[in-house]
Design an enzyme around this catalytic site. Sequence first.
Site, PDB file in Angstrom:
ATOM      1  N   ASP A   1      48.552  56.222  21.914  1.00  0.00           N
ATOM      2  CA  ASP A   1      48.281  55.776  20.823  1.00  0.00           C
ATOM      3  C   ASP A   1      49.186  54.910  20.189  1.00  0.00           C
ATOM      4  OD1 ASP A   1      46.654  55.317  18.345  1.00  0.00           O
ATOM      5  OD2 ASP A   1      47.857  56.972  17.437  1.00  0.00           O
TER       6      ASP A   1
ATOM      7  N   ASP B   1      49.785  53.260  16.378  1.00  0.00           N
ATOM      8  CA  ASP B   1      50.032  53.790  15.037  1.00  0.00           C
ATOM      9  C   ASP B   1      50.375  55.135  14.917  1.00  0.00           C
ATOM     10  OD1 ASP B   1      50.621  53.809  12.261  1.00  0.00           O
ATOM     11  OD2 ASP B   1      48.510  53.642  11.856  1.00  0.00           O
TER      12      ASP B   1
HETATM   13  P1  B16 Z   1      43.865  47.012  12.453  1.00  0.00           P
HETATM   14  P2  B16 Z   1      45.793  53.449  16.217  1.00  0.00           P
HETATM   15  C1  B16 Z   1      44.770  52.461  13.953  1.00  0.00           C
HETATM   16  O1  B16 Z   1      45.791  52.567  14.938  1.00  0.00           O
HETATM   17  C2  B16 Z   1      45.284  52.649  12.872  1.00  0.00           C
HETATM   18  O2  B16 Z   1      45.719  54.325  12.807  1.00  0.00           O
HETATM   19  C3  B16 Z   1      44.188  52.685  11.600  1.00  0.00           C
HETATM   20  O3  B16 Z   1      44.861  53.162  10.382  1.00  0.00           O
HETATM   21  C4  B16 Z   1      43.735  51.332  11.444  1.00  0.00           C
HETATM   22  O4  B16 Z   1      42.678  51.057  10.483  1.00  0.00           O
HETATM   23  C5  B16 Z   1      43.343  50.941  12.840  1.00  0.00           C
HETATM   24  O5  B16 Z   1      44.117  51.041  13.837  1.00  0.00           O
HETATM   25  C6  B16 Z   1      42.742  49.633  13.086  1.00  0.00           C
HETATM   26  O6  B16 Z   1      43.659  48.582  12.769  1.00  0.00           O
HETATM   27  O7  B16 Z   1      43.076  46.697  11.088  1.00  0.00           O
HETATM   28  O8  B16 Z   1      44.810  46.510  12.652  1.00  0.00           O
HETATM   29  O9  B16 Z   1      42.733  46.472  13.493  1.00  0.00           O
HETATM   30  O10 B16 Z   1      46.328  54.700  15.665  1.00  0.00           O
HETATM   31  O11 B16 Z   1      44.634  53.574  16.752  1.00  0.00           O
HETATM   32  O12 B16 Z   1      47.046  52.862  17.004  1.00  0.00           O
HETATM   33 MG    MG Z   2      47.390  56.777  15.378  1.00  0.00          MG
END
Ligand code: B16
Ligand code: MG
Length: 225
Positions: A9, A11
């Site tokens: 993953d 984030d």
């Molecule tokens: P974006 P991951 C996720 O990343 C985040 O944890 C989540 O908070 C966010 O809303 C989502 O990506 C979408 O991100 O707005 O940049 O498309 O944990 O899956 O790496």
């Molecule tokens: Mg994450």
Amino acid sequence: MKLQAVIFDLDGVITDTAHLHFLAWREAAQELGIVIDAAFNEQLKGISRLDSLQRILEHGGRATDFTDAERQAIAARKNACYVASLTSLTPQSILPGIKELIVTLRQKGIRIGLASVSLNAPTILSALGIASLFDYCADASRVKHSKPAPDIFLVACEGLGVLPQHAVGVEDAQAGIEAINASGMASVGIGKDLQGAGLLLTSTHELNWPRLAAYWNNRNPVTEA
Ligand code: B16
Ligand code: MG
């Protein structure tokens, strides 16, 4: 059975953009008269952009106040604010131990994948200077069902050419652990309150090859012919 791939993953595992997401959502929510705090933000980890907005609107009692077009516009405003904040990311923003682990895994011939639902993932990997270390990054825009559905991890396995049973997934969010487990992969959780992780570590500091190998070998003992 030999470990063939590790799928990360982004984030919360490779870098910590959760706070940047929070600041951008807080601003967007404020414009709608909704207050969110850092504790509420925990619920948004691993959740897609529009699903995050839905949770914020429900939290503010405004779940039925906006059309689809208005939701898209709110999400776009939040994203513009978030993308602007990504300029603060540098190679120093990689969480402890992660780059060393990826380099070690590559030396061992283990393939490296990314399963992030963030549409900004390519920008983030480039800012961190590690995009070239990934053999395959699943494209979140082509995945219909977000985490906790297994889709993004299955797409990553397919792109890497490995079966889920031969791979480990690493996640910091409950929805992500559920997605990994549903895919048939072995799961590693980073954090405290994650249910169902095959191996649970409190931080990326603890995530290294000896620990990962011990977990894998314990789960998949080599049987003598
Ligand atoms: P974006 P991951 C996720 O990343 C985040 O944890 C989540 O908070 C966010 O809303 C989502 O990506 C979408 O991100 O707005 O940049 O498309 O944990 O899956 O790496
Ligand atoms: Mg994450």
